[in-house]
Write a protein that holds these residues in place. Structure first.
Motif, PDB file in Angstrom:
ATOM      1  N   ILE A  65       0.843  -1.204   0.000  1.00 14.68           N
ATOM      2  CA  ILE A  65       0.000   0.000   0.000  1.00 14.68           C
ATOM      3  C   ILE A  65       0.880   1.257   0.000  1.00 14.68           C
ATOM      4  O   ILE A  65       0.441   2.332  -0.429  1.00 14.68           O
ATOM      5  N   ALA A  66       2.119   1.126   0.462  1.00 14.13           N
ATOM      6  CA  ALA A  66       2.990   2.306   0.569  1.00 14.13           C
ATOM      7  C   ALA A  66       3.262   2.907  -0.809  1.00 14.13           C
ATOM      8  O   ALA A  66       3.225   4.127  -0.976  1.00 14.13           O
ATOM      9  N   ARG A  67       3.550   2.048  -1.799  1.00 16.53           N
ATOM     10  CA  ARG A  67       3.859   2.564  -3.135  1.00 16.53           C
ATOM     11  C   ARG A  67       2.682   3.375  -3.686  1.00 16.53           C
ATOM     12  O   ARG A  67       2.835   4.456  -4.221  1.00 16.53           O
ATOM     13  N   TRP A  68       1.482   2.831  -3.510  1.00 16.36           N
ATOM     14  CA  TRP A  68       0.253   3.511  -3.945  1.00 16.36           C
ATOM     15  C   TRP A  68       0.106   4.844  -3.204  1.00 16.36           C
ATOM     16  O   TRP A  68      -0.214   5.882  -3.798  1.00 16.36           O
ATOM     17  N   ALA A  69       0.376   4.817  -1.911  1.00 17.37           N
ATOM     18  CA  ALA A  69       0.228   6.024  -1.092  1.00 17.37           C
ATOM     19  C   ALA A  69       1.217   7.104  -1.539  1.00 17.37           C
ATOM     20  O   ALA A  69       0.830   8.270  -1.713  1.00 17.37           O
ATOM     21  N   TRP A  70       2.471   6.709  -1.734  1.00 17.76           N
ATOM     22  CA  TRP A  70       3.481   7.710  -2.140  1.00 17.76           C
ATOM     23  C   TRP A  70       3.079   8.369  -3.451  1.00 17.76           C
ATOM     24  O   TRP A  70       3.252   9.573  -3.620  1.00 17.76           O
ATOM     25  N   GLN A  71       2.534   7.576  -4.368  1.00 16.74           N
ATOM     26  CA  GLN A  71       2.112   8.138  -5.665  1.00 16.74           C
ATOM     27  C   GLN A  71       1.031   9.202  -5.487  1.00 16.74           C
ATOM     28  O   GLN A  71       0.889  10.099  -6.293  1.00 16.74           O
ATOM     29  N   ARG A  72       0.259   9.074  -4.415  1.00 14.78           N
ATOM     30  CA  ARG A  72      -0.811  10.044  -4.146  1.00 14.78           C
ATOM     31  C   ARG A  72      -0.359  11.170  -3.223  1.00 14.78           C
ATOM     32  O   ARG A  72      -1.195  11.972  -2.777  1.00 14.78           O
TER      33      ARG A  72
END
Ligand SMILES: Nc1ncnc2c1ncn2[C@@H]1O[C@H](COP(=O)(O)OP(=O)(O)OP(=O)(O)O)[C@@H](O)[C@H]1O
Ligand SMILES: [Mg+2]
Length: 209
Positions: A65-72
């Protein structure tokens, strides 16, 4: 004849054994499903600061979920042991470049902890690991009392509803009803590989016990 209920420690042992027995393929699939469900939660989509954890002992893996979060543009944090307060967690930001080492419990922590880690009150959503959960928000942890101590302010200040506490777990960790102690901090919702189980603070409601 009905069996007497298991003690907290026996229940813990049984549930930990169950999640450790999952194969790496099952773990990978569970983690992917969990993260797919998490991405739909409005509270997570609107968050600026979220905490997750580094999995151990068969815990479901929330790290993708971290990768998705960083993108946002959402900042991600991991728990670190408070330098002087017993059983208390603080939270340190991490990125894809962060390097890790194992702490005294064998759990990975960033090597460089931010000079001023974030106080738990400033997080929007916390993904909490757990050993067992029920549909009323009851949470059984590993028995250290770390999350209970860190978020005790949620019990003392009922009007204070930040951060949202979201337990994450494998479906197989659900139990019928946990007998909670006075210090146990209930979660606002639980997401498993099967989806959102309940959540006062999320969509829907935990069913009354
Ligand atoms: N707010 C608190 N202040 C002081 N001690 C606490 C607090 N919360 C829990 N504890 C202590 O921590 C011990 C372990 O608590 P418990 O068995 O509920 O852990 P847990 O919820 O399984 O673990 P964790 O919170 O780390 O996931 C208890 O014996 C209790 O004395
Ligand atoms: Mg507890």
């Amino acid at each position: 004849m009905s069996q007497p209920p298991l003690s907290r420690s026996d229940l813990r042992r049984q549930l930990r054994q169950k999640r450790r027995a999952l194969s790496s393929a099952q773990q990978k699939q569970a983690s992917e499903s969990l993260c797919r469900h998490l991405k739909h939660l409005p509270q997570l989509r609107a968050a600026r600061h979220i905490a997750l954890y580094w999995p151990a002992d068969g815990e479901i893996d929330p790290r993708p979920i971290a990768r998705w979060a960083w993108q946002r543009g959402i900042r991600c944090y991991l728990p670190v042991l408070h330098p002087w307060s017993k059983r208390r967690l603080w939270f340190t930001a991490f990125t894809a470049k962060t390097r890790f080492r194992r702490n005294r419990f064998g759990i990975a922590e960033p090597i460089k902890v931010a000079r001023a880690p974030l106080s738990p009150k400033h997080l929007d959503v916390v993904l909490l690991p757990l050993v067992g959960f029920d549909r009323s928000g009851g949470r059984l942890g590993m028995g250290g009392g770390f999350y209970d101590t860190t978020f005790a302010f949620r019990r003392h200040q009922p009007g204070w509803n930040r951060p949202k506490l979201l337990g994450v777990a494998h479906q197989i960790q659900e139990v019928a009803g946990l007998a909670l102690q006075s210090w146990d901090v209930p979660v606002d919702g639980v997401v498993t590989d099967g989806g959102l189980v309940g959540g006062r603070g999320f969509r829907g409601c935990f069913k009354a016990p």
